[in-house]
Write an enzyme that holds these catalytic residues in place. Sequence first.
Site, short mmCIF file in Angstrom:
data_model
loop_
_atom_site.label_atom_id
_atom_site.label_comp_id
_atom_site.label_asym_id
_atom_site.label_seq_id
_atom_site.Cartn_x
_atom_site.Cartn_y
_atom_site.Cartn_z
N GLU A 1 10.43 16.80 14.19
CA GLU A 1 10.79 16.61 12.79
C GLU A 1 9.98 17.58 11.94
OE1 GLU A 1 9.55 12.97 10.76
OE2 GLU A 1 11.64 12.79 10.15
N CYS B 1 14.09 11.45 5.99
CA CYS B 1 13.96 11.14 7.41
C CYS B 1 15.30 11.16 8.13
CB CYS B 1 13.29 9.80 7.58
SG CYS B 1 14.02 8.55 6.54
N GLU C 1 10.02 1.97 10.35
CA GLU C 1 11.04 2.98 10.02
C GLU C 1 10.35 4.32 10.15
OE1 GLU C 1 14.13 2.44 9.38
OE2 GLU C 1 14.21 0.31 8.92
N LYS D 1 0.89 -1.18 0.00
CA LYS D 1 0.00 0.00 0.00
C LYS D 1 0.92 1.22 0.00
CE LYS D 1 -1.69 3.06 1.94
NZ LYS D 1 -1.53 4.49 1.50
#
Length: 462
Positions: free
Chosen positions: A369, A279, A245, A170
């Site tokens: 972040e 990331c 992750e 997905k």
Amino acid sequence: MKAHDGMYIDGAWRPAAGTDTIAVVNPADEQVIAHVPAGTADDVDAAVRAARRALPAWAATPPAERAARIAAIRDALVARKDEIAGTVTAELGSPLKLSQAVHVGLPIAVAGSYAELAASYAFEEKAGNSTVHLEPVGVVGAITPWNYPLHQIVAKVAPALAAGCTIVLKPAEDTPLTAQLFAEAVHEAGLPAGVFNLVTGLGPVAGQALAEHEGVDLVSFTGSTAVGRQIGATAGAAVKRVALELGGKSANVILPSADLAKAVNVGVANVMSNSGQTCSAWTRMLVHDSQYEEAVALAVEAAAKYGERIGPVVNAKQQRRVRGYIEKGVAEGARLVAGGPEAPRDQGYFVSPTVFADVTPEMTIAQEEIFGPVLSILRYEDEADALRIANGTVYGLAGAVWAGEETEAVAFARQLDTGQVDINGGRFNPLAPFGGYKQSGVGRELGSHGLSEYLQTKSLQF
Ligand code: NAD
């Protein structure tokens, strides 16, 4: 842009169960370029059933044959590299050169590495009077983000195939066209029907249905920590394997003995590349008090080079989010030395390459972040202070250390609570395990460590 109006399930493109669609938008000009089907739990169920049916035969296929199929996928990606690069640029907005070199080049290298690993990996070990067989975990539900659309897919699908698992993917709703091209490559590579299946759709609908499906043995997720936490909880309740992750807030630690100009320039490039949507980006630069203003001046100069070259961020929501963080940095008292919250262009989801000085460790922009082209420069007094700041977030995905001598950098790097550290600008290595300490995740991707995520052990005693 070419788009399929169905799902790739059981070796063929099939009509979606429902009629809803997702519009794919080019973030550089805000134009709708295609529509793809918004999958439902019914599509996910059909895909998982196909993957389950295909599992016994694929798991029993000799590793050398699995390796040959992965090599064929790699070759199909190579043959379509221009089409894929153009598609990534259209749906993610990354400059074409970056799409060619990184968004297409990297996954081709990773697919190649797994073709080799599948052929050479020891799927059987001896331990005293036991033979240990490393067997596939089963059906994998792979859920991927948009920031490196093809790489994130290949980093899950290639090791899963090498291990003998079957897969339902997905992909992110912002970048489904790249995923459809990947499915075409799989089809051309001649994989048996059902080994790889693609369901496009929304995260809380198709993604959630996949994570919750009882026919899935392992959920491999890359994305935000918030969604990862939810998927981890769902998998935990079902006693199901999970690999996560997640986000990062990595530190670029420049020790006083380092080549300051090189460390700052590479550091700025690392943050601005892919419009800051990486990331593992080193979004916190740590500089010694004595070199602080010189480093700030170098960073401003380096950021100015990105003014014209930088692509947009992926969508309007991300643009609002990133600009909100920049406003928050100003409000909390950081010194804005480059860029700012104003949109640099009238059209497209662009954000100015932004640099903050006088950032203190507790500020929001030093903790959360941002996922945009925003660099924070922090000051440290001595090495102990640098280490405390570097390790002072909930994340631990990556980082960098610069010093005059490698040994000095290595000694510092060994104390960082993080999964990857680049020493004096060390190159990205697609064979090195990639993944996080702390809330950056669970498990590793890439190389042999990435392959072992998809294996479980069975020991036979003699
Ligand atoms: P996201 O978590 O919103 O989405 C990631 C994927 O999860 C998408 O496919 C999405 O559709 C799906 N999803 C969303 N809600 C879901 C739900 N309730 N159940 C199941 N699936 C769901 O993240 P994003 O905005 O697409 O990506 C940005 C984030 O990803 C950043 O935080 C970034 O750090 C992280 N990221 C981490 C890595 C890594 O390797 N550690 C790599 C890339 C991105």
